[in-house]
Design a protein around this motif. Structure first.
Motif, PDB file in Angstrom:
ATOM      1  N   UNK A 109      27.295  26.770  67.188  1.00  0.00           N
ATOM      2  CA  UNK A 109      27.084  26.296  68.561  1.00  0.00           C
ATOM      3  C   UNK A 109      26.378  27.266  69.450  1.00  0.00           C
ATOM      4  N   UNK A 110      26.604  28.774  69.237  1.00  0.00           N
ATOM      5  CA  UNK A 110      25.878  29.713  69.871  1.00  0.00           C
ATOM      6  C   UNK A 110      24.245  29.518  69.434  1.00  0.00           C
ATOM      7  N   UNK A 111      24.245  29.455  67.861  1.00  0.00           N
ATOM      8  CA  UNK A 111      22.765  29.408  67.517  1.00  0.00           C
ATOM      9  C   UNK A 111      22.050  28.164  68.239  1.00  0.00           C
ATOM     10  N   UNK A 112      22.808  27.079  68.288  1.00  0.00           N
ATOM     11  CA  UNK A 112      21.986  25.808  68.961  1.00  0.00           C
ATOM     12  C   UNK A 112      21.821  26.060  70.347  1.00  0.00           C
ATOM     13  N   UNK A 113      22.535  27.032  71.327  1.00  0.00           N
ATOM     14  CA  UNK A 113      22.193  27.164  72.479  1.00  0.00           C
ATOM     15  C   UNK A 113      20.993  28.123  72.469  1.00  0.00           C
ATOM     16  N   UNK A 114      21.015  29.244  71.628  1.00  0.00           N
ATOM     17  CA  UNK A 114      19.828  29.962  71.579  1.00  0.00           C
ATOM     18  C   UNK A 114      18.777  29.094  71.220  1.00  0.00           C
ATOM     19  N   UNK A 115      18.654  28.355  70.335  1.00  0.00           N
ATOM     20  CA  UNK A 115      17.643  27.433  69.933  1.00  0.00           C
ATOM     21  C   UNK A 115      16.797  26.600  70.937  1.00  0.00           C
ATOM     22  N   UNK A 116      17.828  26.034  71.961  1.00  0.00           N
ATOM     23  CA  UNK A 116      17.300  25.327  72.996  1.00  0.00           C
ATOM     24  C   UNK A 116      16.998  25.985  74.134  1.00  0.00           C
TER      25      UNK A 116
END
Length: 657
Positions: A317-324
């Motif tokens: 989830x953290x990686x997805x936040x970083x991605x957007x």
């Protein structure tokens, strides 16, 4: 041919477990697999309206010979499987049923049950046998004499006559049957089991499959088993299967940990068959048995395992936040302090992901607020809050003081707990009072199961003692709280000689005078309007306690509550009598020296929910949280996803995240 089963009719009825047709299907399939069947077909029989009114189970196994029928249908227990380890045929597969009780579960599927089987006898001669029985004569199995046959071997079972088998046509039933058979079907890929013309393919449904060694201690002796955890791609269920060393289940029971995951856990232990059904006694033991100790170890490991899985999901989830580009930490930590801060932020932010805004800009703002809050920077927090909904200076000061006095983790945990409770009360109101929703909500299947884990609705002081058990079990729990041996308990009957089953029994031990208080809740579905019939039932339970000297203890109080949506004029008159509080249907003489003090209440759901909401009113006003239908759906999906009734929410609403 006529065979008289050597067992009491009430014992046969109890072994049938007629409220559990899914387990009956599982047992019959296991009988087919124990006969070395390669193809097992479970078909659902329907009436003109499409309702399920019967079941057939057909296989190509080695069948039941005339001699086996005469012995198997005459005795409860005494199965040939008890002393065997493998099936009779050349494949030598591991055996499942060894207690000789599985066929009795057939009565859960129909009022008339029939077996037709073709098998070879010991001399190699092939015979066709037929035998049947009905519910009124459960012990009387009849059929024509065996005849010679040239048909292929196999057995066909058929049950008809019941009209409440629709749960067998549900996705949940398919998931439960798949979970029970999964290890076997994956071990023997040449075996096929189909449910209503659709093959069970557990391997296609697996998200993750892990096995590990489980070690637990009992009586200073270390035991070792294998724990296999299969996570499913979809579905709602969480199940625990206690198995022998071959992975064949001995007992199937619900799993408690990790309501946010869908999984089946299998405990493989060579000695499991020697402890069949002992898990039911584990919850009431003063000194844990070996199975009680095992279940504690399993629950602890499952809790730890799914904590690890949440960590994995958290990183994703953290990686997805970083991605957007909504993650507030743009650079990596430069010091140990920053590393700890960022790790703490990840834990907190992902823990409240259900409340995270869907829109990107709002999510970026929320995550930025959490970061500033975590860093305890009041000035920055104030400016960020101003960008939100315009909190007043007083509200910002209150929040700042609160943050200074408590850790962020505790603050968020407290707020999340209160928010969850508010959401659940809104969910109960929707299920009980919404005209369409109340039609699909059932007493035991839905309300009962949810409330087992939401006892705070009735008061913070209570602990769960048991659910759906009889008065004798209530006595055992009562004696246990008094420090006495539960084995002292004798059978407890209603005043008319019948047996009573209690929906929920909650208990609390108060500090003042070391008193014990029991609350017995009798639930009724939203559609039920209480009449004299329901009122009489709850009074019988109370008076059975008073009439039985085994319950006598000057330090105990009993409250019995009939919980309904509404009641008729007769009940209304009974619970509004001069000289006693409104709502009391019956009570013992008010005497502090009386051996048993009890009260019987009739309450509407609205009264119980209003009282629970009053306890949360201050927090709700502070949080300014007014749950929407989407909040209700999201809470139920996360915490009670395996028991949400189909059709609870209107079609076309946005789906829960």
């Amino acid at each position: 041919m006529r065979i008289q089963l050597e067992a009491g009719a009430d014992h046969v009825e109890a072994l049938a477990h007629e409220r559990n047709p899914v387990q009956a299907v599982i047992e019959l399939v296991w009988n087919s697999l124990d006969a070395e069947a390669h193809d097992v077909s479970v078909s659902l029989l329907r009436n003109e309206a499409g309702g399920v009114v019967g079941v057939t189970v057909e296989d190509d196994g080695h069948g039941i010979s005339p001699d086996e029928i005469r012995s198997s249908f005459k005795w409860v227990g005494n199965s040939w499987k008890r002393g065997a380890q493998t099936t009779k045929g050349a494949e030598a597969r591991p055996l499942h049923g060894k207690r000789g009780q599985g066929r009795l579960r057939a009565f859960a599927l129909g009022t008339t049950v029939r077996w037709v089987s073709v098998a070879d006898d010991t001399a190699g001669q092939r015979y066709r046998c037929e035998i049947s029985a009905t519910v009124p004569d459960r012990n009387d199995f009849r059929g024509p004499e065996p005849t010679e046959s040239t048909d292929r071997t196999g057995t066909k079972f058929e049950a008809t006559g019941r009209d409440k088998l629709d749960r067998l046509d549900s996705d949940l039933a398919r998931e439960q049957i798949t979970a029970a058979l999964a290890p076997y079907l994956m071990t023997y890929p040449q075996v096929s089991v189909s449910l209503d013309h659709r093959p069970l393919k557990p391997a296609d449904e697996i998200e993750r499959d892990v096995s590990e060694t489980l070690i637990w201690n009992h009586d200073d002796h270390a035991h070792e088993a294998r724990l296999r955890i299969i996570e499913w791609k979809g579905g709602k269920g969480r199940t625990l299967h206690l198995c022998d060393h071959n992975g064949v289940p001995v007992d199937d029971l619900p799993a408690s940990p990790a309501a946010d995951f869908r999984y089946a856990a299998y405990v493989l232990w060579p000695e499991m068959s020697q402890h069949a059904a002992e898990w039911m006694l584990a919850q009431m033991e003063q000194e844990p048995s070996v199975i009680g100790s095992l279940l504690k170890a399993v629950n602890a490991r499952l809790t730890g395992y799914f904590d690890e899985r949440r960590d994995e999901q958290r990183r994703e989830l953290v990686e997805s936040w970083k991605g957007d580009d909504t993650y507030p930490y743009k650079d990596g930590p430069e010091s140990e302090e920053q590393k700890v801060e960022q790790a703490t932020f990840d834990v907190v932010a992902t823990a409240i992901r259900r409340h995270m805004p869907k829109k990107k800009e709002q999510r970026r703002l929320t995550l930025g607020l959490l970061k500033d809050t975590l860093q305890r920077h009041p000035a920055g927090l104030g400016s960020l809050l101003d960008q939100f909904v315009g909190l007043s200076a007083e509200e910002k000061d209150q929040l700042t003081r609160l943050l200074e006095r408590t850790s962020l983790a505790r603050l968020i945990a407290a707020n999340t707990s209160v928010t969850n409770r508010i959401d659940f009360l809104a969910a109960l109101r929707h299920m009980i009072f919404d005209e369409q929703a109340s039609e699909v909500v059932k007493e035991r299947k839905h309300l009962h199961t949810m409330l087992e884990s939401e006892l705070w609705v009735f008061g913070e002081q209570f602990n769960m003692m048991f659910s759906e058990r009889g008065l004798t079990h209530a006595l055992r729990q009562h004696l246990n709280m008094l420090g006495r041996d539960p084995k002292e308990a004798g059978n407890v009957r209603l005043t008319d000689g019948g047996q009573g089953r209690l929906d929920l029994m909650l208990s609390a031990k108060t500090k003042e005078h070391d008193r014990i208080r029991h609350l017995v809740v009798e639930l009724k579905a939203p559609a039920v309007k209480a009449t004299d019939k329901e009122a009489s039932q709850i009074k019988k339970y109370a008076r059975a306690v008073v009439a039985n000297p085994q319950f006598a203890d000057t330090h105990s109080e009993w409250d019995f509550m009939l919980l309904v949506t509404d009641y008729d004029d007769s009940v209304r008159g009974d619970i509004n009598q001069e000289g006693r509080p409104s709502g009391i249907l019956d009570q013992s003489r008010v005497d502090p020296n009386s051996p048993v003090n009890y009260r019987v209440w009739v309450k509407r759901w609205s009264e119980v929910l209003n009282e629970a909401e009053r306890r949360l009113d201050f927090y709700q006003q502070s949080l300014n949280h007014d749950p929407s239908l989407e909040d209700v759906r999201a809470y139920l999906m996360e915490h009670h996803g395996d028991v949400i009734p189909q059709g609870l929410f209107p079609e076309g609403d946005a789906q829960a995240s």
